[in-house]
Design a protein around this motif. Structure first.
Motif, PDB file in Angstrom:
ATOM      1  N   ASP A 155      50.074  46.301  31.579  1.00 13.63           N
ATOM      2  CA  ASP A 155      48.913  47.064  32.078  1.00 13.63           C
ATOM      3  C   ASP A 155      47.612  46.259  32.095  1.00 13.63           C
ATOM      4  O   ASP A 155      46.593  46.651  31.504  1.00 13.63           O
ATOM      5  CB  ASP A 155      48.745  48.360  31.260  1.00 13.63           C
ATOM      6  N   ILE A 156      47.690  45.150  32.787  1.00 12.22           N
ATOM      7  CA  ILE A 156      46.513  44.292  32.972  1.00 12.22           C
ATOM      8  C   ILE A 156      45.758  44.763  34.211  1.00 12.22           C
ATOM      9  O   ILE A 156      46.353  44.914  35.290  1.00 12.22           O
ATOM     10  CB  ILE A 156      46.949  42.822  33.197  1.00 12.22           C
ATOM     11  N   VAL A 157      44.487  44.994  34.044  1.00 19.65           N
ATOM     12  CA  VAL A 157      43.686  45.381  35.207  1.00 19.65           C
ATOM     13  C   VAL A 157      42.225  44.974  35.016  1.00 19.65           C
ATOM     14  O   VAL A 157      41.705  45.016  33.911  1.00 19.65           O
ATOM     15  CB  VAL A 157      43.815  46.909  35.504  1.00 19.65           C
ATOM     16  N   VAL A 158      41.629  44.546  36.131  1.00 17.47           N
ATOM     17  CA  VAL A 158      40.195  44.254  36.167  1.00 17.47           C
ATOM     18  C   VAL A 158      39.614  45.150  37.255  1.00 17.47           C
ATOM     19  O   VAL A 158      40.163  45.216  38.371  1.00 17.47           O
ATOM     20  CB  VAL A 158      39.934  42.756  36.492  1.00 17.47           C
TER      21      VAL A 158
ATOM     22  N   ARG B  33      36.376  41.522  39.826  1.00 21.61           N
ATOM     23  CA  ARG B  33      37.479  40.538  39.957  1.00 21.61           C
ATOM     24  C   ARG B  33      36.952  39.171  40.369  1.00 21.61           C
ATOM     25  O   ARG B  33      35.864  39.061  40.932  1.00 21.61           O
ATOM     26  CB  ARG B  33      38.521  41.059  40.968  1.00 21.61           C
ATOM     27  N   GLY B  34      37.730  38.155  40.105  1.00 14.47           N
ATOM     28  CA  GLY B  34      37.361  36.792  40.529  1.00 14.47           C
ATOM     29  C   GLY B  34      36.299  36.159  39.652  1.00 14.47           C
ATOM     30  O   GLY B  34      35.658  35.188  40.028  1.00 14.47           O
ATOM     31  N   GLN B  35      36.060  36.728  38.473  1.00 15.90           N
ATOM     32  CA  GLN B  35      35.047  36.166  37.561  1.00 15.90           C
ATOM     33  C   GLN B  35      35.673  35.763  36.234  1.00 15.90           C
ATOM     34  O   GLN B  35      34.993  35.711  35.219  1.00 15.90           O
ATOM     35  CB  GLN B  35      33.942  37.189  37.312  1.00 15.90           C
ATOM     36  N   ASN B  36      36.980  35.588  36.254  1.00 12.95           N
ATOM     37  CA  ASN B  36      37.731  35.140  35.060  1.00 12.95           C
ATOM     38  C   ASN B  36      37.954  36.209  33.986  1.00 12.95           C
ATOM     39  O   ASN B  36      38.423  35.894  32.897  1.00 12.95           O
ATOM     40  CB  ASN B  36      37.094  33.912  34.400  1.00 12.95           C
TER      41      ASN B  36
ATOM     42  N   GLY C 123      40.108  38.638  34.050  1.00 16.87           N
ATOM     43  CA  GLY C 123      41.559  38.771  33.879  1.00 16.87           C
ATOM     44  C   GLY C 123      42.089  37.673  32.972  1.00 16.87           C
ATOM     45  O   GLY C 123      42.874  37.922  32.050  1.00 16.87           O
ATOM     46  N   LYS C 124      41.622  36.464  33.223  1.00 18.84           N
ATOM     47  CA  LYS C 124      42.063  35.313  32.427  1.00 18.84           C
ATOM     48  C   LYS C 124      41.642  35.477  30.956  1.00 18.84           C
ATOM     49  O   LYS C 124      42.408  35.172  30.054  1.00 18.84           O
ATOM     50  CB  LYS C 124      41.444  34.044  33.020  1.00 18.84           C
TER      51      LYS C 124
ATOM     52  N   ASP D 233      56.172  41.338  33.393  1.00 13.27           N
ATOM     53  CA  ASP D 233      56.648  41.553  34.760  1.00 13.27           C
ATOM     54  C   ASP D 233      55.442  41.654  35.672  1.00 13.27           C
ATOM     55  O   ASP D 233      54.448  42.290  35.296  1.00 13.27           O
ATOM     56  CB  ASP D 233      57.386  42.899  34.876  1.00 13.27           C
TER      57      ASP D 233
ATOM     58  N   ASN E  16      50.917  38.503  42.305  1.00 14.94           N
ATOM     59  CA  ASN E  16      50.169  38.139  41.090  1.00 14.94           C
ATOM     60  C   ASN E  16      50.692  36.879  40.408  1.00 14.94           C
ATOM     61  O   ASN E  16      50.120  36.439  39.405  1.00 14.94           O
ATOM     62  CB  ASN E  16      50.180  39.305  40.096  1.00 14.94           C
TER      63      ASN E  16
ATOM     64  N   PRO F 116      50.476  33.687  41.272  1.00 15.27           N
ATOM     65  CA  PRO F 116      49.499  32.586  41.108  1.00 15.27           C
ATOM     66  C   PRO F 116      48.508  32.845  39.979  1.00 15.27           C
ATOM     67  O   PRO F 116      48.122  31.916  39.253  1.00 15.27           O
ATOM     68  CB  PRO F 116      48.773  32.544  42.461  1.00 15.27           C
TER      69      PRO F 116
ATOM     70  N   TYR G  54      49.106  34.568  37.157  1.00 19.50           N
ATOM     71  CA  TYR G  54      49.758  34.318  35.862  1.00 19.50           C
ATOM     72  C   TYR G  54      50.086  32.837  35.659  1.00 19.50           C
ATOM     73  O   TYR G  54      50.080  32.350  34.523  1.00 19.50           O
ATOM     74  CB  TYR G  54      50.978  35.227  35.692  1.00 19.50           C
TER      75      TYR G  54
ATOM     76  N   LYS H 202      48.128  30.484  36.657  1.00 21.19           N
ATOM     77  CA  LYS H 202      46.835  29.959  36.178  1.00 21.19           C
ATOM     78  C   LYS H 202      46.641  30.248  34.693  1.00 21.19           C
ATOM     79  O   LYS H 202      45.893  29.562  34.001  1.00 21.19           O
ATOM     80  CB  LYS H 202      45.670  30.576  36.965  1.00 21.19           C
TER      81      LYS H 202
END
Ligand code: ACO
Length: 160
Positions: free
Chosen positions: A100-103, A108-111, A113-114, A135, A140, A142, A144, A146
């Motif tokens: 359940d990963i979500v931004v 988004r695109g600001q790290n 998620g990382k 899973d 997604n 690319p 993961y 990263k």
């Protein structure tokens, strides 16, 4: 980037994340609203949320849910969980399952998620997991990769 941008904090999920932001639901951006950008959440009232929250909290060596909060706007902007499974194999080992990963779309695109993934990996390592798995959809992969994951085998599902 070694620290989160100013005005953002990464912390465990809290009961108040049910209703972050203004009380008018249209402006609210709590934990469940953000999760709604990942999948179906349904209408979960506060008591039901709290029951689930404390069920997991009482098993706080199994469930680790973390969020990133925009402290100025009082919004949950990202979230994720690592669930620690105990095994008989691998010397009574432990496996971490990232779920359940979500931004939030606006962030988004600001790290963020990382950041969530790095922290969940860290927690999994600290509690003694010998591997951490997840899973995800093909699109997604690319992201993961990263985050240091590699493709392994195949997911199968059986829906009730
Ligand atoms: N394709 C290629 N690269 C990507 C993608 C993508 N779709 N998404 C992110 N990346 C890259 C970024 O460019 C960045 O690269 P860099 O380190 O070279 O700059 C790196 O991955 C980290 O990206 P973030 O900015 O941290 O990613 P973001 O904060 O946007 O979060 C996420 C990514 C969580 C997938 C977000 O897009 C999202 O919430 N999507 C909808 C919900 C979802 O699909 N969640 C994952 C479900 S799988 C699970 O829960 C186990």
């Amino acid at each position: 980037q070694s620290t989160l941008p100013k005005g953002f904090i990464l912390r465990p999920l809290e009961p108040s994340d049910y209703e972050k932001g203004l009380s008018l639901s249209i402006f609210r951006l709590g934990f469940l609203e953000v999760l709604g950008q990942l999948t179906v959440v349904g209408n979960v009232d506060k008591d039901t949320f709290m029951d689930q929250f404390y069920y997991m909290k009482n098993r706080n060596n199994e469930y680790f849910t973390i969020v990133i909060e925009d402290t100025q706007r009082r919004r949950v902007v990202a979230a994720g969980t690592v669930l620690v499974e105990r095994k008989f194999v691998h010397m009574i080992g432990k496996v971490g399952h990232i779920e359940d990963i979500v931004v939030n779309k606006e962030y988004r695109g600001q790290n963020f998620g990382k950041w969530i993934i790095e922290q969940l990996k860290h927690i999994g390592k600290q509690v003694g997991c010998y591997k951490i798995i997840l899973d995800c959809s093909e699109k997604n992969v690319p992201f993961y990769e990263k985050c240091g994951f590699t493709k392994k085998e195949v997911e199968m599902a059986w829906y009730i």
